[in-house]
Design a protein around this motif. Sequence first.
Motif, PDB file in Angstrom:
ATOM      1  N   GLU A   5       0.760  -1.084   0.041  1.00 28.22           N
ATOM      2  CA  GLU A   5      -0.092   0.024  -0.006  1.00 28.22           C
ATOM      3  C   GLU A   5       0.819   1.037   0.093  1.00 28.22           C
ATOM      4  OE1 GLU A   5      -3.146  -0.894  -0.622  1.00 28.22           O
ATOM      5  OE2 GLU A   5      -4.367  -0.046   1.019  1.00 28.22           O
ATOM      6  N   THR A  98      -6.488  -0.472  -1.299  1.00 27.41           N
ATOM      7  CA  THR A  98      -6.298   0.283  -2.491  1.00 27.41           C
ATOM      8  C   THR A  98      -5.564  -0.277  -3.394  1.00 27.41           C
ATOM      9  OG1 THR A  98      -4.296   1.465  -1.584  1.00 27.41           O
ATOM     10  CG2 THR A  98      -6.387   2.613  -1.274  1.00 27.41           C
TER      11      THR A  98
ATOM     12  N   ALA B  25     -11.988   1.732   7.029  1.00 26.06           N
ATOM     13  CA  ALA B  25     -10.929   0.855   6.245  1.00 26.06           C
ATOM     14  C   ALA B  25     -10.553   1.437   4.858  1.00 26.06           C
ATOM     15  CB  ALA B  25     -10.702  -0.424   6.514  1.00 26.06           C
ATOM     16  N   VAL B  26     -11.673   1.291   4.169  1.00 27.78           N
ATOM     17  CA  VAL B  26     -11.464   1.645   2.638  1.00 27.78           C
ATOM     18  C   VAL B  26     -11.311   3.120   2.543  1.00 27.78           C
ATOM     19  CG1 VAL B  26     -13.016   1.979   0.774  1.00 27.78           C
ATOM     20  CG2 VAL B  26     -13.087  -0.215   2.095  1.00 27.78           C
ATOM     21  N   SER B  29      -7.938   4.223   3.538  1.00 31.31           N
ATOM     22  CA  SER B  29      -6.743   3.760   2.960  1.00 31.31           C
ATOM     23  C   SER B  29      -6.624   4.546   1.456  1.00 31.31           C
ATOM     24  CB  SER B  29      -6.864   2.319   2.183  1.00 31.31           C
ATOM     25  OG  SER B  29      -7.011   1.440   3.415  1.00 31.31           O
ATOM     26  N   ILE B  30      -8.026   5.013   1.114  1.00 30.89           N
ATOM     27  CA  ILE B  30      -7.920   5.820  -0.220  1.00 30.89           C
ATOM     28  C   ILE B  30      -7.169   7.120   0.184  1.00 30.89           C
ATOM     29  CG2 ILE B  30      -9.305   7.041  -1.808  1.00 30.89           C
ATOM     30  CD1 ILE B  30     -10.976   4.505  -1.715  1.00 30.89           C
ATOM     31  N   ALA B  33      -3.577   6.847   0.286  1.00 31.23           N
ATOM     32  CA  ALA B  33      -2.972   6.515  -0.803  1.00 31.23           C
ATOM     33  C   ALA B  33      -2.851   7.699  -1.691  1.00 31.23           C
ATOM     34  CB  ALA B  33      -3.913   5.385  -1.599  1.00 31.23           C
ATOM     35  N   ILE B  34      -3.674   8.704  -1.787  1.00 28.02           N
ATOM     36  CA  ILE B  34      -3.604   9.900  -2.461  1.00 28.02           C
ATOM     37  C   ILE B  34      -2.642  10.921  -1.970  1.00 28.02           C
ATOM     38  CG2 ILE B  34      -5.434   9.223  -3.722  1.00 28.02           C
ATOM     39  CD1 ILE B  34      -7.046  11.690  -2.372  1.00 28.02           C
ATOM     40  N   ARG B  98      11.049  11.206  -1.372  1.00 29.90           N
ATOM     41  CA  ARG B  98       9.819  10.560  -2.061  1.00 29.90           C
ATOM     42  C   ARG B  98       9.678   8.986  -1.413  1.00 29.90           C
ATOM     43  NH1 ARG B  98      11.916  12.842  -6.956  1.00 29.90           N
ATOM     44  NH2 ARG B  98      13.378  11.031  -7.358  1.00 29.90           N
ATOM     45  N   ILE B 102       6.746   7.170   1.151  1.00 28.56           N
ATOM     46  CA  ILE B 102       5.982   5.790   0.598  1.00 28.56           C
ATOM     47  C   ILE B 102       6.079   4.950   2.180  1.00 28.56           C
ATOM     48  CG2 ILE B 102       6.639   3.670  -0.530  1.00 28.56           C
ATOM     49  CD1 ILE B 102       7.044   5.331  -3.215  1.00 28.56           C
ATOM     50  N   LYS B 105       3.235   6.189   4.239  1.00 30.09           N
ATOM     51  CA  LYS B 105       2.083   5.978   3.921  1.00 30.09           C
ATOM     52  C   LYS B 105       1.641   4.555   3.863  1.00 30.09           C
ATOM     53  CE  LYS B 105       1.041   7.556  -0.366  1.00 30.09           C
ATOM     54  NZ  LYS B 105       1.021   8.259  -1.620  1.00 30.09           N
ATOM     55  N   SER B 106       2.516   3.505   3.460  1.00 34.12           N
ATOM     56  CA  SER B 106       2.286   2.152   3.563  1.00 34.12           C
ATOM     57  C   SER B 106       2.041   1.775   4.889  1.00 34.12           C
ATOM     58  CB  SER B 106       3.334   1.275   2.892  1.00 34.12           C
ATOM     59  OG  SER B 106       4.613   1.527   3.232  1.00 34.12           O
ATOM     60  N   ILE B 109      -1.256   2.757   6.363  1.00 29.05           N
ATOM     61  CA  ILE B 109      -2.363   1.819   5.914  1.00 29.05           C
ATOM     62  C   ILE B 109      -2.411   0.679   6.380  1.00 29.05           C
ATOM     63  CG2 ILE B 109      -3.437   0.816   3.952  1.00 29.05           C
ATOM     64  CD1 ILE B 109      -2.364   3.369   2.373  1.00 29.05           C
ATOM     65  N   VAL B 110      -1.129  -0.157   6.435  1.00 32.52           N
ATOM     66  CA  VAL B 110      -1.045  -1.398   7.280  1.00 32.52           C
ATOM     67  C   VAL B 110      -1.294  -1.286   8.684  1.00 32.52           C
ATOM     68  CG1 VAL B 110       0.505  -3.293   7.745  1.00 32.52           C
ATOM     69  CG2 VAL B 110       0.534  -2.217   5.602  1.00 32.52           C
TER      70      VAL B 110
END
Lengths: 212, 243
Positions: A5, A98, B25-26, B29-30, B33-34, B98, B102, B105-106, B109-110
């Motif tokens: 993710e 996602t 969660a949906v 995550s979205i 992710a952005i 960068r 990442i 973010k990951s 989310i996890v």
Amino acid sequence: MHIAEGVLSVPVLITGAAITAGATAIGLKKTDYDNIPATAMLCCVFFIASLIHVPIGPSSVHLLMNGLLGILLGWPAFLAILVALVLQAVFFGFGGITSLGVNTAIMALPAVFVYYVFAGFLKSKHGAGFFFAGAAAGMLSVGISSFLAAAALLFSGRDFLIAGKIIVIGHIPVMIIEGLITGSVIVFLKKVKPELLTFSRKRLIPKEQTDG
Amino acid sequence: MHKEQLYKGDSIIHSLDPRLRIVCAVFFSISVAIVVNTRTAVSALLIAVVCVLMAKLDIKVVGDRIKKLNFIMAAVILLFIVSFEGKAVHFSPQGFSRGLLIVLKSNAIVLFLTASLATIELTTIGHALHHLRVPNKLVHIFLFTIRYLGVLHQEYERLIKAMKIRGFIPKMNIHTYKSLANLLGMLLVKAIDRSERIVAAMKCRGFSGKFFILRHFIFHKKDFIAAAIMAGFVLLIIGVDRL
């Protein structure tokens, strides 16, 4: 083959989700209720195969078996792979919501592809054809999957160029092993339960037997 | 199979409506992710950590879950920073920022998925997905899979144990690959045989494609509060990030 993710860019995520949504709809249409337990069972086997580690050189790789799943199931392979990836996200925290669309497409598009190319060979009478159809399906599906994964990363940023190359090159030995094992599994099934090989093209239990 | 039973717990998070937790969660995550801004990513990670703490999860189990992810992430960052041109090695600070984005973010989310989804029992997730209007056949496949995953895994362990007793040592040779292929083939045969029995048993009981789910969820007052808080966080993440 999971892309974590937060790694991929938004256009790539949306493309993957759209492909998976469309293909899942086709898969649902092609699955009738009689085939649901069998699809779920193959999903279990696919999940368990990912826990089997095969020694290679000093290290080991785990099996992917999306080619085997594809050649046996066809479009419903998308459903099985989708469910297996959801479970891996919940069980182990690999992948997530996602990236689910992209990850499913990476694994399942090659599965459907090898179904269309190689499932026809499983009707032939010759013994050798089975092994080669299975081996080619196993090799190609892993190869295409690794290319798709690298492409998804590359479209998300030029930084991933080296990572993408590593993924593709790293999967060459995996391709060979997957090919050998998928081919051998097909030969085994031909000997032990040949009706499984034409499973995707007919109902598991003939209609007159179940409706009577 | 079920090594991590994170769903056994009695925290506030565990008591929330499973449907709400899936929807949260949906959207979380979205929204993460952005994210393009490092500071927003840090706050998202903080929210996720708070949720994990609120769920009173075993820190060791949670740590194991993110350990592997961060190993891979460390390698990725290294590839971001270092670039080779001919024989010269270049280091790029932009690559680091960068990469850091990442990683943040990951992890966010996890961790959030661990707090929100891994705390729901799998069968309950299936029921909740049904209530969230996920296609019926897909929910069926999900429920059948979680029902028989353990059964088939036991079958696998039985087969591999039998092979080991007979002196099977996995090595890099054709014999190993053939033996593992036979194991997998046997597993497939057993799986399909079982699925035939399941279909027959379902037919006997008059299965017609409708799944009767006896479990219904009730949206309590605390679910509304949690939904409002999460909606606020998600909007904040999206809004602040683009400033």
